[in-house]
Motif scaffolding. Structure first.
Motif, PDB file in Angstrom:
ATOM      1  N   ASP A  84       0.827  -1.200   0.000  1.00 54.24           N
ATOM      2  CA  ASP A  84       0.000   0.000   0.000  1.00 54.24           C
ATOM      3  C   ASP A  84       0.869   1.260   0.000  1.00 54.24           C
ATOM      4  OD1 ASP A  84      -2.249  -1.540   0.002  1.00 54.24           O
ATOM      5  OD2 ASP A  84      -2.674  -1.312   2.134  1.00 54.24           O
ATOM      6  N   VAL A  85       1.902   1.269   0.832  1.00 54.84           N
ATOM      7  CA  VAL A  85       2.770   2.450   0.911  1.00 54.84           C
ATOM      8  C   VAL A  85       3.515   2.662  -0.398  1.00 54.84           C
ATOM      9  CG1 VAL A  85       4.779   3.431   2.079  1.00 54.84           C
ATOM     10  CG2 VAL A  85       3.001   2.286   3.413  1.00 54.84           C
ATOM     11  N   SER A 105       3.112   5.540  -7.290  1.00 51.35           N
ATOM     12  CA  SER A 105       2.051   5.310  -8.276  1.00 51.35           C
ATOM     13  C   SER A 105       2.146   3.925  -8.910  1.00 51.35           C
ATOM     14  CB  SER A 105       2.088   6.386  -9.362  1.00 51.35           C
ATOM     15  OG  SER A 105       1.829   7.662  -8.816  1.00 51.35           O
ATOM     16  N   ALA A 106       2.598   2.951  -8.134  1.00 52.83           N
ATOM     17  CA  ALA A 106       2.707   1.567  -8.614  1.00 52.83           C
ATOM     18  C   ALA A 106       1.398   0.853  -8.314  1.00 52.83           C
ATOM     19  CB  ALA A 106       3.890   0.869  -7.960  1.00 52.83           C
ATOM     20  N   GLU A 107       0.369   1.159  -9.087  1.00 54.73           N
ATOM     21  CA  GLU A 107      -0.968   0.650  -8.801  1.00 54.73           C
ATOM     22  C   GLU A 107      -1.056  -0.881  -8.921  1.00 54.73           C
ATOM     23  OE1 GLU A 107      -3.766   2.681 -11.198  1.00 54.73           O
ATOM     24  OE2 GLU A 107      -3.310   4.666 -10.380  1.00 54.73           O
ATOM     25  N   ARG A 160      -3.487  -3.710  -7.179  1.00 52.90           N
ATOM     26  CA  ARG A 160      -4.451  -4.342  -8.070  1.00 52.90           C
ATOM     27  C   ARG A 160      -4.268  -5.850  -8.146  1.00 52.90           C
ATOM     28  NH1 ARG A 160      -5.093  -0.273 -13.309  1.00 52.90           N
ATOM     29  NH2 ARG A 160      -6.067   1.461 -12.159  1.00 52.90           N
ATOM     30  N   TYR A 161      -3.038  -6.306  -7.970  1.00 51.27           N
ATOM     31  CA  TYR A 161      -2.754  -7.743  -8.027  1.00 51.27           C
ATOM     32  C   TYR A 161      -2.140  -8.225  -6.715  1.00 51.27           C
ATOM     33  CZ  TYR A 161      -3.581  -6.975 -12.968  1.00 51.27           C
ATOM     34  OH  TYR A 161      -4.159  -6.637 -14.159  1.00 51.27           O
ATOM     35  N   MET A 183      -6.628   2.390  -7.582  1.00 51.98           N
ATOM     36  CA  MET A 183      -5.940   2.290  -6.306  1.00 51.98           C
ATOM     37  C   MET A 183      -6.757   3.001  -5.241  1.00 51.98           C
ATOM     38  SD  MET A 183      -1.989   3.222  -5.351  1.00 51.98           S
ATOM     39  CE  MET A 183      -2.250   4.987  -5.512  1.00 51.98           C
ATOM     40  N   SER A 184      -7.195   2.261  -4.251  1.00 48.35           N
ATOM     41  CA  SER A 184      -8.083   2.808  -3.231  1.00 48.35           C
ATOM     42  C   SER A 184      -7.343   3.275  -1.985  1.00 48.35           C
ATOM     43  CB  SER A 184      -9.113   1.734  -2.827  1.00 48.35           C
ATOM     44  OG  SER A 184      -8.451   0.568  -2.345  1.00 48.35           O
TER      45      SER A 184
END
Length: 333
Positions: free
Chosen positions: A203-204, A210-212, A216-217, A277-278
């Motif tokens: 998450d960090v 910006s490594a979504e 996502r995976y 990304m939430s």
């Protein structure tokens, strides 16, 4: 092959279940009590087979006309030469003959970590399990702090962890030598800690750079960590088969990851776990360059054009479907 001879009864995995010494040949095998080796197997004959010397003095197993026969490499045979590695199935019993001069394999390195047993790994494992349960509840908690609720969560987590590790310890006792409950508790605690650390770290990093794809995976990485935990559980039970367990866990990882991605595609139309990304963290953690308002508006414009095109296609499909229904009704009248 030199005397004395040793007949070994093998399990399905090749482990020796029983070993019996014979000084001379022939050796008669079967269920009857006048055999030299009595087989407790209802699928073998009363006088199933005999191991005798051929014209060169080498041992040979000869079937005595049994109903289910003697099986070597999946094929029924009347006789088979015994070279120390040949395994013959009599009914459901696997038999191997070795002589006193059979060369054994070199001594294996001890990978069981006997020093990491008992109370120390058990306490560390319980601490990690409780820490994981408490932190997971704290990260998801939006209500006011209630210590009793956290205590219940931690106690429940410890109970589930003890049940999980107890099951592995039972398997360790049945298929290994010792239960090693402490080791299995440590493996579970370390695995849960790795899963929790991955979630926080991903998450960090996703927010900062910006490594979504990290979020996502993220479920694929979690499945990989769980499969790694299963590998160490299995390796603790049978330390001599690491490659076999690694292949099994790799297959399990591919199956789990594939099911996760297919479920995402079926439910949302995308393979990712989330559409965007939430994660929202303090702006000070951001390391990626900011985008201008113009870039944002350009992206919004492209998104609007894609949404309008999708809406238009859906409308045309609906209109064509209505026209076909009207033609069908007219034809029916």
């Amino acid at each position: 092959m030199k005397a004395p001879y040793y007949i070994e009864l093998l399990g399905r995995g090749g482990d020796v279940l029983q070993r019996q010494r014979f000084d001379t040949l022939p050796i008669r095998l079967g269920r009857a009590y006048d055999n030299d080796l009595i087989l407790d197997d209802a699928h073998t004959g009363a006088h199933h087979a005999v191991i005798e010397a051929d014209e060169h003095g080498a041992p040979v197993l000869r079937d005595l006309g049994s109903r289910n026969g003697s099986i070597r490499d999946g094929k029924r045979v009347a006789s088979v030469a015994l070279d120390g590695n040949a395994v013959v199935r009599l009914g459901h019993t696997r038999v191997r003959l070795r002589g006193a001069d059979f060369a054994v394999a070199p001594e294996l390195a001890d990978t069981t970590m006997h020093g990491w047993e008992g109370a120390a790994p058990a306490l560390v494992g319980l601490l990690l399990i409780g820490l994981f349960a408490g932190l997971e509840n704290w990260l998801a908690d939006i209500d006011a702090l209630q210590p009793i609720r956290y205590l219940l969560v931690v106690v429940s987590g410890l109970g589930v962890g003890l049940a999980w590790s107890g099951g592995w310890a039972l398997a360790n006792r049945l298929f290994g030598t010792h239960a090693r409950l402490g080791r299995h508790l440590f493996i579970l605690g370390a695995g849960l800690f790795a899963v929790g650390a991955w979630r926080v770290l991903s998450d960090v990093l996703a927010f900062a750079f910006s490594a979504e794809w990290l979020t996502r995976y993220g479920n694929v990485a979690t499945i990989a960590l769980v499969c790694g935990m299963l590998f160490f559980h299995l390796w603790t039970i049978k330390p001599h088969y690491p490659r076999r367990f690694a292949v099994s866990c790799a297959i399990l990882l591919l199956a789990g990851a594939g099911l996760n991605l297919m479920t995402n595609v079926q439910s949302t139309g995308r393979a990712a776990d989330e559409l965007y990304m939430s994660v929202l963290l303090p702006p000070a953690l951001r390391q990626s360059p900011d985008h201008s308002v113009a870039d944002f508006m350009a992206g919004a414009t492209r998104l609007k054009a894609e949404a309008d095109a999708a809406r238009t296609r859906a409308s045309k499909d609906n209109d064509e479907g209505d026209d076909e229904d009207e033609e069908g009704d007219a034809g029916g009248e």
